[in-house]
Design an enzyme around this catalytic site. Structure first.
Site, PDB file in Angstrom:
ATOM      1  N   GLU A  64      -2.321   1.352 -10.904  1.00  0.00           N
ATOM      2  CA  GLU A  64      -3.592   0.904 -10.812  1.00  0.00           C
ATOM      3  C   GLU A  64      -4.149   0.254 -12.151  1.00  0.00           C
ATOM      4  OE1 GLU A  64      -4.896  -0.387  -8.231  1.00  0.00           O
ATOM      5  OE2 GLU A  64      -4.670   1.113  -6.663  1.00  0.00           O
ATOM      6  N   HIS A  83     -10.605   7.042 -10.737  1.00  0.00           N
ATOM      7  CA  HIS A  83     -10.371   6.691  -9.350  1.00  0.00           C
ATOM      8  C   HIS A  83      -9.473   7.747  -8.575  1.00  0.00           C
ATOM      9  CE1 HIS A  83      -8.678   4.542  -6.046  1.00  0.00           C
ATOM     10  NE2 HIS A  83      -7.410   4.804  -6.190  1.00  0.00           N
ATOM     11  N   HIS A  85      -9.486   9.494  -4.193  1.00  0.00           N
ATOM     12  CA  HIS A  85      -9.521   9.347  -2.771  1.00  0.00           C
ATOM     13  C   HIS A  85     -10.337  10.624  -2.207  1.00  0.00           C
ATOM     14  CE1 HIS A  85      -5.273   7.428  -3.008  1.00  0.00           C
ATOM     15  NE2 HIS A  85      -6.598   6.746  -3.678  1.00  0.00           N
ATOM     16  N   HIS A 146      -9.486   2.873   1.120  1.00  0.00           N
ATOM     17  CA  HIS A 146      -8.723   3.370   0.079  1.00  0.00           C
ATOM     18  C   HIS A 146      -9.409   4.540  -0.644  1.00  0.00           C
ATOM     19  CE1 HIS A 146      -6.399   2.261  -3.885  1.00  0.00           C
ATOM     20  NE2 HIS A 146      -6.638   3.216  -3.691  1.00  0.00           N
TER      21      HIS A 146
HETATM   22 ZN   LIG Z   1      -5.922   4.904  -4.916  1.00  0.00          ZN
END
Ligand SMILES: [Zn+2]
Length: 202
Positions: A64, A83, A85, A146
């Site tokens: 990413e 980042h 989830h 996501h």
């Molecule tokens: Zn991710």
């Protein structure tokens, strides 16, 4: 960064090798987490120094990285990107819903809205293309189907914002369940309270 990775896993905001972190070191250098490594057990020597293009002396940075780079480019004030989830907030992103931070007194000033970016293929340029238009005016964004990305002047702040988004999502959903259980809209509920328990006939 090692400590934040550990907290992400301990708090259930990531599982397996999910999530990625980065910090702007200055100039064109950034410290990032490696690809495919569990962030809960990172060691300092696992961390990678990359240039703007994502090149490093050894190892493979997070897939990413294009998203992280785009956020630094879009926001010169951003010093770190987090980042993950987190399940409650990710559920909103799967359902196609953004989050209204004005619902909570703690979030109405700092995160008045957490917008939802369009669904994009992870690890591709589609992700920054979907997120950058939102990050200009917001410190955290839901990534369609996501997860969440949060930015801040430092990693501690970016992590705190991501954690706050998750709490906002959790409370929002629980409040909806709690309100739905009564089966009454706020006006009916007020009427019920005023009448001492007797609702007028519809
Ligand atoms: Zn991710």
């Amino acid at each position: 960064m090692v400590e934040i990775g550990r907290r992400l896993e301990l708090k259930g905001l990531i599982v397996a090798a999910e999530g990625n972190l980065s910090v702007r070191l200055g100039g064109h250098a950034f410290l990032v987490t490696p690809a495919g490594v569990g962030k809960g057990a990172l060691r300092p020597r696992d961390l990678l120094v990359v240039d703007r293009a994502g090149r490093c002396a050894a190892g493979r940075p997070t897939s990413e990285w294009p998203l992280h780079r785009a956020l630094y480019d879009a926001r010169p004030d951003v010093g770190a990107v987090c980042h993950a989830h987190p399940p409650w907030a990710t559920a909103f992103s799967v359902a196609g819903r953004d989050l209204d931070g004005s619902l909570l007194t703690e979030t109405e000033a700092q995160l008045p809205r957490v917008p939802l970016a369009a669904r994009a293929q992870p690890g591709t340029e589609e992700v920054p293309a979907a997120v950058v238009p939102w990050i200009r005016g917001h410190d955290a964004v839901l990534l369609g189907s996501h997860g969440v990305v949060a930015v801040g002047p430092d990693l501690e702040t970016a992590f705190a914002r991501l954690e706050t988004v998750e709490r906002l999502a959790q409370v929002t959903l629980l409040a909806e369940v709690a309100a739905g259980r009564s089966g009454l809209c706020p006006a009916d509920l007020q009427a019920l309270l005023r009448s001492g328990g007797q609702l007028p006939d519809p």
